[in-house]
Design a protein around this motif. Structure first.
Motif, PDB file in Angstrom:
ATOM      1  N   HIS A 130      48.078  35.690  68.517  1.00 32.05           N
ATOM      2  CA  HIS A 130      48.244  35.562  67.095  1.00 32.05           C
ATOM      3  C   HIS A 130      49.217  34.264  66.619  1.00 32.05           C
ATOM      4  O   HIS A 130      48.758  33.492  65.966  1.00 32.05           O
ATOM      5  N   ARG A 133      47.432  31.291  67.760  1.00 30.88           N
ATOM      6  CA  ARG A 133      46.384  31.098  66.990  1.00 30.88           C
ATOM      7  C   ARG A 133      46.811  30.070  66.110  1.00 30.88           C
ATOM      8  O   ARG A 133      46.242  29.275  65.604  1.00 30.88           O
ATOM      9  N   SER A 134      47.888  30.706  65.113  1.00 32.30           N
ATOM     10  CA  SER A 134      48.437  30.249  63.933  1.00 32.30           C
ATOM     11  C   SER A 134      49.072  28.832  64.325  1.00 32.30           C
ATOM     12  O   SER A 134      48.833  27.901  63.446  1.00 32.30           O
ATOM     13  N   ARG A 137      46.118  26.205  64.595  1.00 35.46           N
ATOM     14  CA  ARG A 137      45.822  25.780  63.425  1.00 35.46           C
ATOM     15  C   ARG A 137      46.796  24.817  62.699  1.00 35.46           C
ATOM     16  O   ARG A 137      46.426  23.811  62.279  1.00 35.46           O
ATOM     17  N   THR A 138      48.054  24.859  63.031  1.00 31.76           N
ATOM     18  CA  THR A 138      49.024  23.997  62.422  1.00 31.76           C
ATOM     19  C   THR A 138      48.874  22.498  63.250  1.00 31.76           C
ATOM     20  O   THR A 138      48.812  21.504  62.642  1.00 31.76           O
ATOM     21  N   SER A 164      41.829  27.335  68.960  1.00 31.76           N
ATOM     22  CA  SER A 164      42.356  28.263  67.918  1.00 31.76           C
ATOM     23  C   SER A 164      41.253  29.383  67.882  1.00 31.76           C
ATOM     24  O   SER A 164      41.646  30.524  67.575  1.00 31.76           O
TER      25      SER A 164
END
Length: 197
Positions: A130, A133-134, A137-138, A164
């Motif tokens: 996770h 994943r985050s 996104r960034t 992502s």
């Protein structure tokens, strides 16, 4: 391979600028450098995830399949960094996006539908997936900010978006392969004891 770094420091960036592959010098907080930095951070964290998966793969052999899909992503993220550093350079292609989509579809079929929002946690590996994943996104947001001022060619934005998505599915798959229950989000109670679901 003809590329060698004979010197690690050059002193050329000591005044807050750095060079791009096309010869331009830009401030180190330029949107292009921000995007390169976030892609690099993501790549480093994917490396942490891969190391953790390798360490646990003897106990959970089903994690080897995740390693096989994720390991090439580090190389492709390095390619994306190269594209960002050298604006005319194109390394990524649609086949890489399709490879990620194939894995997403296959694993999603195994996992079944998501019945609620889930929280990052349950095991260190799930949480690390996770984190990746985050960070993806960034990195995607930083690439989009760059794209707004200097349009990006190629499929880099689509690749980082799909990565992502893959990392979200990877987090769920790790939970299943480790036999760990997903942590379902529990909404805050409203005044009077009412809960939104």
């Amino acid at each position: 391979m003809g590329f060698r770094l004979s010197k690690i420091y050059t002193r050329t960036g000591d005044k807050g600028e750095t060079g791009l592959g096309d010869g331009r010098r830009v401030p180190k907080d330029h949107p292009r450098i921000e995007a390169i930095g976030e892609v690099d951070t993501l790549n480093s964290q994917v490396g942490v995830l891969l190391a953790g998966l390798a360490a646990e793969s003897d106990v959970y052999p089903g994690l080897n399949e995740v390693i096989e899909v994720l390991a090439p992503c580090q190389h492709r993220l390095f390619d994306l960094g190269g594209e960002l550093a050298m604006p005319v350079y194109q390394a990524l292609n649609l086949a890489e996006i399709e490879r990620l989509e194939t894995a997403i579809d296959l694993w999603n079929e195994e996992l079944g539908p998501l019945e609620n929002f889930i929280l990052p946690g349950g095991s260190a590996l799930i949480a690390q997936a996770h984190v990746c994943r985050s960070l993806a996104r960034t990195a995607e947001r930083r690439c989009q900010q760059l794209n707004a001022v200097e349009p990006l060619a190629g499929v880099g934005l689509a690749y980082i978006n799909r990565l992502s998505d893959l990392l979200f599915v990877v987090a769920r798959l790790i939970a299943k392969r480790q036999g760990v229950a997903e942590i379902l989000w529990q909404p805050a109670a409203k005044p009077g004891g009412l809960v939104d679901a």
